[in-house]
Design an enzyme around this catalytic site. Structure first.
Site, PDB file in Angstrom:
ATOM      1  N   GLY A 236       0.824  -1.219   0.000  1.00  9.83           N
ATOM      2  CA  GLY A 236       0.000   0.000   0.000  1.00  9.83           C
ATOM      3  C   GLY A 236       0.852   1.259   0.000  1.00  9.83           C
ATOM      4  O   GLY A 236       0.739   2.089   0.895  1.00  9.83           O
TER       5      GLY A 236
ATOM      6  N   ARG B 293       0.056   6.157  -1.065  1.00  9.95           N
ATOM      7  CA  ARG B 293      -0.296   7.408  -0.365  1.00  9.95           C
ATOM      8  C   ARG B 293      -0.069   7.219   1.141  1.00  9.95           C
ATOM      9  O   ARG B 293       0.296   6.126   1.600  1.00  9.95           O
ATOM     10  CB  ARG B 293      -1.740   7.820  -0.644  1.00  9.95           C
ATOM     11  CG  ARG B 293      -2.752   6.754  -0.301  1.00  9.95           C
ATOM     12  CD  ARG B 293      -4.152   7.289  -0.504  1.00  9.95           C
ATOM     13  NE  ARG B 293      -5.055   6.520   0.323  1.00  9.95           N
ATOM     14  CZ  ARG B 293      -6.081   5.806  -0.147  1.00  9.95           C
ATOM     15  NH1 ARG B 293      -6.322   5.798  -1.423  1.00  9.95           N
ATOM     16  NH2 ARG B 293      -6.854   5.142   0.679  1.00  9.95           N
TER      17      ARG B 293
ATOM     18  N   ASP C 170      -3.607  -7.055  -4.822  1.00 14.06           N
ATOM     19  CA  ASP C 170      -4.575  -6.899  -3.739  1.00 14.06           C
ATOM     20  C   ASP C 170      -4.007  -7.598  -2.518  1.00 14.06           C
ATOM     21  O   ASP C 170      -3.723  -8.805  -2.563  1.00 14.06           O
ATOM     22  CB  ASP C 170      -5.917  -7.522  -4.158  1.00 14.06           C
ATOM     23  CG  ASP C 170      -7.002  -7.296  -3.118  1.00 14.06           C
ATOM     24  OD1 ASP C 170      -6.666  -7.023  -1.944  1.00 14.06           O
ATOM     25  OD2 ASP C 170      -8.181  -7.396  -3.482  1.00 14.06           O
TER      26      ASP C 170
ATOM     27  N   TYR D  54     -11.923  -2.649  13.213  1.00 16.47           N
ATOM     28  CA  TYR D  54     -10.556  -2.155  12.995  1.00 16.47           C
ATOM     29  C   TYR D  54      -9.661  -2.475  14.200  1.00 16.47           C
ATOM     30  O   TYR D  54      -8.544  -2.985  14.042  1.00 16.47           O
ATOM     31  CB  TYR D  54     -10.645  -0.652  12.739  1.00 16.47           C
ATOM     32  CG  TYR D  54      -9.346   0.039  12.427  1.00 16.47           C
ATOM     33  CD1 TYR D  54      -8.787  -0.037  11.150  1.00 16.47           C
ATOM     34  CD2 TYR D  54      -8.688   0.805  13.389  1.00 16.47           C
ATOM     35  CE1 TYR D  54      -7.597   0.620  10.852  1.00 16.47           C
ATOM     36  CE2 TYR D  54      -7.512   1.470  13.101  1.00 16.47           C
ATOM     37  CZ  TYR D  54      -6.969   1.378  11.835  1.00 16.47           C
ATOM     38  OH  TYR D  54      -5.791   2.033  11.549  1.00 16.47           O
TER      39      TYR D  54
ATOM     40  N   ILE E   1      -2.857  10.306  12.352  1.00 13.95           N
ATOM     41  CA  ILE E   1      -1.860  10.783  11.404  1.00 13.95           C
ATOM     42  C   ILE E   1      -2.600  11.470  10.247  1.00 13.95           C
ATOM     43  O   ILE E   1      -3.635  10.975   9.777  1.00 13.95           O
ATOM     44  CB  ILE E   1      -1.008   9.606  10.868  1.00 13.95           C
ATOM     45  CG1 ILE E   1      -0.429   8.763  12.026  1.00 13.95           C
ATOM     46  CG2 ILE E   1       0.098  10.096   9.934  1.00 13.95           C
ATOM     47  CD1 ILE E   1       0.481   9.489  12.992  1.00 13.95           C
TER      48      ILE E   1
HETATM   49  P1  NAI Z   1      -4.427   5.398   3.438  1.00 16.59           P
HETATM   50  O1  NAI Z   1      -5.865   5.066   3.275  1.00 16.59           O
HETATM   51  O2  NAI Z   1      -3.944   6.759   3.063  1.00 16.59           O
HETATM   52  O3  NAI Z   1      -3.520   4.315   2.676  1.00 16.59           O
HETATM   53  C1  NAI Z   1      -3.766   2.946   2.776  1.00 16.59           C
HETATM   54  C2  NAI Z   1      -3.026   2.242   1.669  1.00 16.59           C
HETATM   55  O4  NAI Z   1      -3.407   0.873   1.702  1.00 16.59           O
HETATM   56  C3  NAI Z   1      -3.382   2.785   0.288  1.00 16.59           C
HETATM   57  O5  NAI Z   1      -2.216   2.852  -0.493  1.00 16.59           O
HETATM   58  C4  NAI Z   1      -4.347   1.731  -0.230  1.00 16.59           C
HETATM   59  O6  NAI Z   1      -4.347   1.634  -1.638  1.00 16.59           O
HETATM   60  C5  NAI Z   1      -3.772   0.478   0.397  1.00 16.59           C
HETATM   61  N1  NAI Z   1      -4.745  -0.594   0.419  1.00 16.59           N
HETATM   62  C6  NAI Z   1      -5.956  -0.628   1.042  1.00 16.59           C
HETATM   63  N2  NAI Z   1      -6.585  -1.792   0.758  1.00 16.59           N
HETATM   64  C7  NAI Z   1      -5.748  -2.498  -0.043  1.00 16.59           C
HETATM   65  C8  NAI Z   1      -5.820  -3.765  -0.672  1.00 16.59           C
HETATM   66  N3  NAI Z   1      -6.901  -4.569  -0.544  1.00 16.59           N
HETATM   67  N4  NAI Z   1      -4.780  -4.175  -1.423  1.00 16.59           N
HETATM   68  C9  NAI Z   1      -3.689  -3.402  -1.568  1.00 16.59           C
HETATM   69  N5  NAI Z   1      -3.560  -2.182  -1.007  1.00 16.59           N
HETATM   70  C10 NAI Z   1      -4.584  -1.741  -0.260  1.00 16.59           C
HETATM   71  O7  NAI Z   1      -4.108   5.076   4.951  1.00 16.59           O
HETATM   72  P2  NAI Z   1      -2.933   5.468   5.926  1.00 16.59           P
HETATM   73  O8  NAI Z   1      -3.475   6.425   6.898  1.00 16.59           O
HETATM   74  O9  NAI Z   1      -1.683   5.795   5.214  1.00 16.59           O
HETATM   75  O10 NAI Z   1      -2.782   4.073   6.689  1.00 16.59           O
HETATM   76  C11 NAI Z   1      -1.721   3.175   6.478  1.00 16.59           C
HETATM   77  C12 NAI Z   1      -1.711   2.192   7.608  1.00 16.59           C
HETATM   78  O11 NAI Z   1      -1.568   2.899   8.835  1.00 16.59           O
HETATM   79  C13 NAI Z   1      -3.005   1.381   7.722  1.00 16.59           C
HETATM   80  O12 NAI Z   1      -2.703   0.041   8.074  1.00 16.59           O
HETATM   81  C14 NAI Z   1      -3.736   2.079   8.854  1.00 16.59           C
HETATM   82  O13 NAI Z   1      -4.587   1.194   9.524  1.00 16.59           O
HETATM   83  C15 NAI Z   1      -2.575   2.507   9.740  1.00 16.59           C
HETATM   84  N6  NAI Z   1      -2.897   3.613  10.624  1.00 16.59           N
HETATM   85  C16 NAI Z   1      -3.245   4.856  10.153  1.00 16.59           C
HETATM   86  C17 NAI Z   1      -3.546   5.889  11.032  1.00 16.59           C
HETATM   87  C18 NAI Z   1      -3.921   7.256  10.587  1.00 16.59           C
HETATM   88  O14 NAI Z   1      -4.296   8.082  11.438  1.00 16.59           O
HETATM   89  N7  NAI Z   1      -3.838   7.591   9.330  1.00 16.59           N
HETATM   90  C19 NAI Z   1      -3.509   5.660  12.482  1.00 16.59           C
HETATM   91  C20 NAI Z   1      -3.119   4.343  12.860  1.00 16.59           C
HETATM   92  C21 NAI Z   1      -2.822   3.362  11.964  1.00 16.59           C
END
Ligand code: NAI
Length: 243
Positions: free
Chosen positions: A11, A14, A61, A153, A186
């Site tokens: 992922g 972004r 995926d 989650y 974040i």
């Molecule tokens: P985001 O939504 O900006 O990015 C998530 C990424 O995962 C994207 O690139 C998306 O394409 C990819 N993704 C989602 N489903 C997918 C799938 N089935 N196959 C392949 N790729 C997939 O989210 P963010 O904020 O960057 O989060 C990244 C990680 O950090 C996640 O695991 C999230 O749970 C964790 N996190 C985020 C927080 C926040 O406040 N943003 C806080 C705590 C944890």
């Protein structure tokens, strides 16, 4: 810091994933990242962050184990070796529990928890053979602190913490470390999706008084990837929200 080392970030298009790709490139690594479907965006990121031939985007995926195995094979074909994986891809499907559908539950488990299994399992045998490997999960403070609307989650993020602890114990004898970061709030798309009134309430609970930057989580991930004597640990990157 990471010259001649290769890492895979799931992922990576972004948010925290993209910031991690960038941080690793800046520290001299070769980086492969997965993206779900947006090839144009993935190619843009390769152009924006790559230097020479040191970046690879793979469409996959995270829910699919066969695709995980193919991804690891592609990374090895391109860079010969893989030194670590960052299990970042994740989703949130927040809802009060009484309104949460079976689909909200299943897709969150399948993406966050099965995705963790898929990429760790697909890479661990190579790590065992080479007697070196780094696995870092992107969990969440939601694993440790109840958060309204996040029953699904929180379950997955707490599951990742059990996962890293047991796996760390199993594979330590092969020179493999397994750790997690637990970000708080974040400033990524996931944060932007939160309604303003809830955001204001959350900010009031963060001792450092602001949402974190994705690059601040990436710094902690890089720290764990370069550490040799930390395993089974969780580093909170949360502005103090767990205090
Ligand atoms: P985001 O939504 O900006 O990015 C998530 C990424 O995962 C994207 O690139 C998306 O394409 C990819 N993704 C989602 N489903 C997918 C799938 N089935 N196959 C392949 N790729 C997939 O989210 P963010 O904020 O960057 O989060 C990244 C990680 O950090 C996640 O695991 C999230 O749970 C964790 N996190 C985020 C927080 C926040 O406040 N943003 C806080 C705590 C944890």
């Amino acid at each position: 810091m990471f010259t001649d080392q290769t890492f895979l970030v799931t992922g990576g298009t972004r948010g925290i994933g993209k910031a991690t790709v960038q941080a690793l490139i800046e520290r001299g690594a070769n980086v492969a990242f997965t993206y779900q479907s947006n090839r144009v965006l993935a190619e843009q990121i390769c152009e924006e962050l790559g230097q020479g031939n040191n970046i690879l985007a793979v469409e996959a995926d995270v829910q699919d184990f066969t695709q995980a195995q193919k991804t690891i094979a592609q990374v090895k074909e391109r860079f010969n070796q893989l030194h670590g994986v960052v299990l970042n891809a994740g989703i949130a499907r927040d809802k009060p529990f009484y309104m949460m559908s079976e689909e909200d539950w299943d897709v969150t488990i399948q993406t966050n928890l099965k995705g963790t299994f898929n990429y760790a399992r697909a890479s661990v045998f190579d790590f065992i053979k080479q007697k070196y490997g780094r696995i870092v999960c992107v969990s969440s403070v939601s694993a440790m602190k109840g958060v309204l609307g996040q029953v699904n989650y929180s379950t997955t993020k707490a599951g990742q913490i059990g996962f890293i602890k047991s796996l760390a114990k199993e594979v330590s004898k092969f020179g493999i470390t397994v750790n997690a970061v637990a970000p708080g709030f974040i400033a990524t798309d996931m944060w932007n999706d939160i309604p303003d009134d809830r955001k204001a309430k959350i900010l009031g609970e963060i001792p450092l008084g602001r949402a974190g930057e994705a690059s601040e989580v990436a710094d902690a991930i890089c720290f764990l990837l370069q550490s040799n004597y930390i395993t089974g640990s969780v580093i909170a990157v949360d502005g103090g929200i767990l205090i």
